[in-house]
Design a protein around this motif. Structure first.
Motif, PDB file in Angstrom:
ATOM      1  N   GLU A 102       0.831  -1.205   0.000  1.00 45.66           N
ATOM      2  CA  GLU A 102       0.000   0.000   0.000  1.00 45.66           C
ATOM      3  C   GLU A 102       0.871   1.263   0.000  1.00 45.66           C
ATOM      4  OE1 GLU A 102      -3.391   1.864   2.883  1.00 45.66           O
ATOM      5  OE2 GLU A 102      -3.407  -0.324   2.612  1.00 45.66           O
ATOM      6  N   GLN A 103       1.934   1.237   0.798  1.00 50.79           N
ATOM      7  CA  GLN A 103       2.835   2.395   0.876  1.00 50.79           C
ATOM      8  C   GLN A 103       3.565   2.605  -0.450  1.00 50.79           C
ATOM      9  OE1 GLN A 103       5.881   2.129   3.873  1.00 50.79           O
ATOM     10  NE2 GLN A 103       6.795   4.080   3.305  1.00 50.79           N
ATOM     11  N   ARG A 104       4.087   1.525  -1.066  1.00 49.45           N
ATOM     12  CA  ARG A 104       4.813   1.654  -2.344  1.00 49.45           C
ATOM     13  C   ARG A 104       3.870   2.138  -3.445  1.00 49.45           C
ATOM     14  NH1 ARG A 104       9.648   1.449  -4.055  1.00 49.45           N
ATOM     15  NH2 ARG A 104       9.465  -0.307  -5.447  1.00 49.45           N
ATOM     16  N   TRP A 105       2.624   1.635  -3.449  1.00 45.59           N
ATOM     17  CA  TRP A 105       1.677   2.100  -4.460  1.00 45.59           C
ATOM     18  C   TRP A 105       1.374   3.590  -4.268  1.00 45.59           C
ATOM     19  CZ3 TRP A 105       0.101   2.287  -9.029  1.00 45.59           C
ATOM     20  CH2 TRP A 105      -1.074   2.967  -9.367  1.00 45.59           C
ATOM     21  N   ALA A 106       1.200   4.029  -3.032  1.00 44.65           N
ATOM     22  CA  ALA A 106       0.926   5.447  -2.765  1.00 44.65           C
ATOM     23  C   ALA A 106       2.092   6.309  -3.248  1.00 44.65           C
ATOM     24  CB  ALA A 106       0.671   5.664  -1.281  1.00 44.65           C
TER      25      ALA A 106
END
Length: 180
Positions: free
Chosen positions: A37-41
């Motif tokens: 989720e963090q990498r996609w954001a």
């Protein structure tokens, strides 16, 4: 008999930035499930920021029926593309090639790459570069089919991800036949 709509490849206009951002996010959304989720954001923010940045030499779009359906950004060096002069790339780099999922399979990505290659030749360059990762397997197949070769010396790491360098020799690129 119905005429096939013509795909127009042209420079993006500044007022089209939000439409381009939407196409890019729509195109890259498929990787949201592969990334944390963090990498996609972070990736999503990077994509959006790139649309509004000033470093690109050219922002090329594909238009079908008066609607932007694809885009690619062209930079003239690794310093411009990545803020990384140490990579030592002093020829054009394409980034963030995107085609709306509803328009894939029509040759739009190839047309965008072909236009970036044509412009690179007109600027006097003999190579065109790009970077991608294994999660983009379909894109890698396209690049290899168009004649891009691995350029291992330009590989970079983004966290745990190996971002692979590819280069197209514009002097022998069949994708430029009948174009330049």
């Amino acid at each position: 008999m119905t005429a096939t709509p013509k795909i127009i490849i042209r420079d993006a206009e500044e007022f089209e930035q939000e439409a381009i951002a939407q196409i890019m996010l729509e195109a890259y959304q498929q990787y949201a499930s592969v990334l944390s989720e963090q990498r996609w954001a972070q990736y999503r923010d990077s994509i959006r920021n790139s649309v509004y940045g000033k470093a690109a030499h050219a922002r090329i779009v594909a238009v079908l029926d008066s609607e932007i359906v694809g885009s690619v950004q062209m930079f003239l060096s690794s310093e411009d593309a990545y803020g990384n002069p140490e990579m030592g790339i002093h020829s054009p780099i394409i980034r963030l090639l995107a085609v709306s999922p509803t328009c894939r399979g029509k040759g739009i990505a190839s047309l965008l790459i072909q236009e970036a290659a044509r412009r690179s030749v007109l600027l006097g360059f003999s190579t065109l570069n790009l970077h991608t990762s294994d999660m983009m397997a379909t894109a890698v197949q396209l690049y290899e089919r168009l004649g891009f070769q691995r350029a291992y010396e330009t590989d970079i790491r983004n966290g745990d991800t190996l971002v692979k360098g590819y280069q197209l020799d514009l002097r022998s690129a069949s994708l430029l036949e009948d174009v330049v």
